[in-house]
Scaffold this motif. Structure first.
Motif, PDB file in Angstrom:
ATOM      1  N   LYS A   3       4.974   0.333  -9.328  1.00  0.00           N
ATOM      2  CA  LYS A   3       4.809   0.560 -10.886  1.00  0.00           C
ATOM      3  C   LYS A   3       3.964  -0.600 -11.405  1.00  0.00           C
ATOM      4  O   LYS A   3       3.998  -1.701 -10.978  1.00  0.00           O
ATOM      5  N   SER A   4       3.353  -0.287 -12.502  1.00  0.00           N
ATOM      6  CA  SER A   4       2.491  -1.421 -13.003  1.00  0.00           C
ATOM      7  C   SER A   4       3.422  -2.557 -13.469  1.00  0.00           C
ATOM      8  O   SER A   4       2.486  -3.570 -13.545  1.00  0.00           O
ATOM      9  N   SER A   5       4.539  -2.578 -13.599  1.00  0.00           N
ATOM     10  CA  SER A   5       5.365  -3.793 -14.145  1.00  0.00           C
ATOM     11  C   SER A   5       5.823  -4.492 -12.915  1.00  0.00           C
ATOM     12  O   SER A   5       6.150  -5.682 -13.120  1.00  0.00           O
ATOM     13  N   ALA A   6       5.163  -4.105 -11.754  1.00  0.00           N
ATOM     14  CA  ALA A   6       5.531  -4.923 -10.339  1.00  0.00           C
ATOM     15  C   ALA A   6       4.709  -6.084 -10.648  1.00  0.00           C
ATOM     16  O   ALA A   6       3.586  -6.303 -10.891  1.00  0.00           O
ATOM     17  N   PRO A   7       5.042  -7.271  -9.585  1.00  0.00           N
ATOM     18  CA  PRO A   7       4.281  -8.412  -9.708  1.00  0.00           C
ATOM     19  C   PRO A   7       2.858  -7.900  -9.120  1.00  0.00           C
ATOM     20  O   PRO A   7       2.476  -6.989  -8.252  1.00  0.00           O
ATOM     21  N   SER A   8       1.923  -8.765  -9.700  1.00  0.00           N
ATOM     22  CA  SER A   8       0.509  -8.305  -9.212  1.00  0.00           C
ATOM     23  C   SER A   8       0.268  -8.230  -7.695  1.00  0.00           C
ATOM     24  O   SER A   8      -0.563  -7.353  -7.176  1.00  0.00           O
ATOM     25  N   ARG A   9       0.860  -9.065  -6.924  1.00  0.00           N
ATOM     26  CA  ARG A   9       0.607  -9.047  -5.635  1.00  0.00           C
ATOM     27  C   ARG A   9       1.147  -7.765  -5.113  1.00  0.00           C
ATOM     28  O   ARG A   9       0.528  -7.176  -4.209  1.00  0.00           O
ATOM     29  N   GLU A  10       2.422  -7.539  -5.215  1.00  0.00           N
ATOM     30  CA  GLU A  10       3.096  -6.414  -4.383  1.00  0.00           C
ATOM     31  C   GLU A  10       2.213  -4.943  -4.959  1.00  0.00           C
ATOM     32  O   GLU A  10       2.103  -4.205  -4.215  1.00  0.00           O
ATOM     33  N   ARG A  11       1.944  -5.121  -6.233  1.00  0.00           N
ATOM     34  CA  ARG A  11       1.083  -3.835  -6.719  1.00  0.00           C
ATOM     35  C   ARG A  11      -0.224  -3.683  -6.098  1.00  0.00           C
ATOM     36  O   ARG A  11      -0.495  -2.514  -5.955  1.00  0.00           O
ATOM     37  N   ILE A  12      -0.794  -4.846  -5.724  1.00  0.00           N
ATOM     38  CA  ILE A  12      -2.062  -4.856  -5.063  1.00  0.00           C
ATOM     39  C   ILE A  12      -1.956  -4.402  -3.393  1.00  0.00           C
ATOM     40  O   ILE A  12      -2.444  -3.286  -3.114  1.00  0.00           O
ATOM     41  N   VAL A  13      -0.716  -4.790  -2.968  1.00  0.00           N
ATOM     42  CA  VAL A  13      -0.471  -4.592  -1.676  1.00  0.00           C
ATOM     43  C   VAL A  13       0.009  -2.772  -1.413  1.00  0.00           C
ATOM     44  O   VAL A  13      -0.600  -2.230  -0.748  1.00  0.00           O
ATOM     45  N   ALA A  14       0.954  -2.427  -2.430  1.00  0.00           N
ATOM     46  CA  ALA A  14       1.063  -1.119  -2.660  1.00  0.00           C
ATOM     47  C   ALA A  14      -0.059  -0.251  -2.897  1.00  0.00           C
ATOM     48  O   ALA A  14      -0.297   0.819  -2.292  1.00  0.00           O
ATOM     49  N   GLY A  15      -0.956  -0.738  -3.900  1.00  0.00           N
ATOM     50  CA  GLY A  15      -1.920   0.230  -4.131  1.00  0.00           C
ATOM     51  C   GLY A  15      -2.827   0.375  -3.002  1.00  0.00           C
ATOM     52  O   GLY A  15      -3.726   1.421  -2.817  1.00  0.00           O
ATOM     53  N   ALA A  16      -3.142  -0.998  -2.067  1.00  0.00           N
ATOM     54  CA  ALA A  16      -4.137  -0.848  -0.896  1.00  0.00           C
ATOM     55  C   ALA A  16      -3.419   0.071   0.151  1.00  0.00           C
ATOM     56  O   ALA A  16      -4.239   0.950   0.611  1.00  0.00           O
ATOM     57  N   ALA A  17      -2.268   0.272   0.140  1.00  0.00           N
ATOM     58  CA  ALA A  17      -1.542   1.159   1.086  1.00  0.00           C
ATOM     59  C   ALA A  17      -1.653   2.701   0.906  1.00  0.00           C
ATOM     60  O   ALA A  17      -2.304   3.376   1.538  1.00  0.00           O
ATOM     61  N   ASP A  18      -1.596   2.802  -0.537  1.00  0.00           N
ATOM     62  CA  ASP A  18      -1.967   4.275  -1.171  1.00  0.00           C
ATOM     63  C   ASP A  18      -3.411   4.571  -0.924  1.00  0.00           C
ATOM     64  O   ASP A  18      -3.833   5.767  -0.621  1.00  0.00           O
ATOM     65  N   MET A  19      -4.339   3.666  -1.265  1.00  0.00           N
ATOM     66  CA  MET A  19      -5.671   3.987  -1.173  1.00  0.00           C
ATOM     67  C   MET A  19      -6.235   4.342   0.276  1.00  0.00           C
ATOM     68  O   MET A  19      -6.797   5.004   0.648  1.00  0.00           O
ATOM     69  N   ILE A  20      -5.624   3.565   1.193  1.00  0.00           N
ATOM     70  CA  ILE A  20      -5.646   3.892   2.739  1.00  0.00           C
ATOM     71  C   ILE A  20      -5.330   5.194   3.194  1.00  0.00           C
ATOM     72  O   ILE A  20      -6.064   5.581   4.087  1.00  0.00           O
ATOM     73  N   SER A  21      -4.290   5.517   2.718  1.00  0.00           N
ATOM     74  CA  SER A  21      -3.730   6.604   3.042  1.00  0.00           C
ATOM     75  C   SER A  21      -4.554   7.937   2.655  1.00  0.00           C
ATOM     76  O   SER A  21      -4.570   8.993   3.090  1.00  0.00           O
ATOM     77  N   ASP A  32     -12.495  -1.861  -4.237  1.00  0.00           N
ATOM     78  CA  ASP A  32     -12.069  -0.624  -4.450  1.00  0.00           C
ATOM     79  C   ASP A  32     -10.484  -0.586  -4.705  1.00  0.00           C
ATOM     80  O   ASP A  32      -9.745  -0.227  -5.160  1.00  0.00           O
ATOM     81  N   LEU A  33     -10.084  -1.524  -3.570  1.00  0.00           N
ATOM     82  CA  LEU A  33      -8.628  -1.802  -3.496  1.00  0.00           C
ATOM     83  C   LEU A  33      -7.916  -2.639  -4.749  1.00  0.00           C
ATOM     84  O   LEU A  33      -7.021  -2.013  -5.340  1.00  0.00           O
ATOM     85  N   ALA A  34      -8.803  -3.554  -5.117  1.00  0.00           N
ATOM     86  CA  ALA A  34      -8.388  -4.176  -6.516  1.00  0.00           C
ATOM     87  C   ALA A  34      -8.496  -2.879  -7.698  1.00  0.00           C
ATOM     88  O   ALA A  34      -7.345  -3.051  -8.461  1.00  0.00           O
ATOM     89  N   LYS A  35      -9.537  -2.265  -7.864  1.00  0.00           N
ATOM     90  CA  LYS A  35      -9.519  -1.269  -8.741  1.00  0.00           C
ATOM     91  C   LYS A  35      -8.558  -0.419  -8.906  1.00  0.00           C
ATOM     92  O   LYS A  35      -7.863   0.362  -9.967  1.00  0.00           O
ATOM     93  N   HIS A  36      -8.031   0.124  -7.729  1.00  0.00           N
ATOM     94  CA  HIS A  36      -7.055   1.190  -7.540  1.00  0.00           C
ATOM     95  C   HIS A  36      -5.738   0.658  -7.864  1.00  0.00           C
ATOM     96  O   HIS A  36      -4.885   1.462  -8.577  1.00  0.00           O
TER      97      HIS A  36
END
Length: 196
Positions: A3-21, A32-36
């Motif tokens: 969720k966008s309310s998650a801490p920034s670091r966790e949001r980046i890690v989760a977003g990276a996992a999603d984008m890699i998938s 791209d990972l940061a933007k995603h």
């Protein structure tokens, strides 16, 4: 993705996992990972000073841990229920993404590491697969399956589910996971009924 309310670091890690998938490892840049993840590029480098390799490694650990938590919880009802949930998780991901997403752990695993070293991301992927196998094997052993058979069956389950997930994306159909689900359930029931 977190969720966008998650801490920034966790949001980046989760977003990276999603984008890699969705895009694989090579097709994703740190930008791209940061933007995603809807995170500033500077935050990405702040949290991951070693760059893309560090972020990818953490994304694989994140995805592996998330799947392990679900699997652990569902295996409390037994190996059949656990495998149904494992298959259901991946079926949901591929279908809900319109066959655009798969498993980020698998995506990293199929990328070639440098020939002279094993990447930390590839090591994290191996650890994720081994963790899932260990959980499945323990559940099978708790239900009377011998150690060797439980370990072999656990490896077969993980390999089958991961392969079927990739096939679903290629075929744009959930049929491979549905077929694998039926076969794995029969194998598990047979192993429990005849553990020797």
């Amino acid at each position: 993705m977190a969720k966008s309310s998650a801490p920034s670091r966790e949001r980046i890690v989760a977003g990276a996992a999603d984008m890699i998938s969705r895009r694989g490892l090579s097709a994703t840049s740190i930008r791209d990972l940061a933007k995603h993840a809807k995170a500033p590029l500077g935050s990405t480098y702040h949290y991951f000073p070693e760059g893309k390799q560090q972020l990818v490694t953490e994304a694989v650990r994140y995805a592996g841990g998330a799947v392990a938590r679900i699997l652990r919880a569902e295996l409390k009802a037994g190996p059949v229920a656990g495998v149904r949930a494992f298959l259901g998780l991946w079926r949901g991901i591929v279908v809900e993404s319109d066959f655009r997403a798969g498993c980020p752990v698998l995506a990293v695993s199929v990328e070639e590491p440098p020939l002279d070293e094993v990447s930390p991301a590839l090591t994290a992927a191996a650890e994720a697969f081994e963790g899932w196998e260990r959980l499945l094997a323990e559940s099978l052993r708790e239900h009377g399956v011998t150690r060797d058979r439980a370990e072999g069956l656990a490896a077969l389950i993980v390999a089958s589910v991961e392969g079927a997930t990739a096939m679903c994306r290629a075929k744009r159909s959930a049929q491979p996971l549905d077929q694998v689900a039926q076969q794995l359930e029969e194998l598990i029931v047979g192993a429990i009924d005849r553990p020797a």
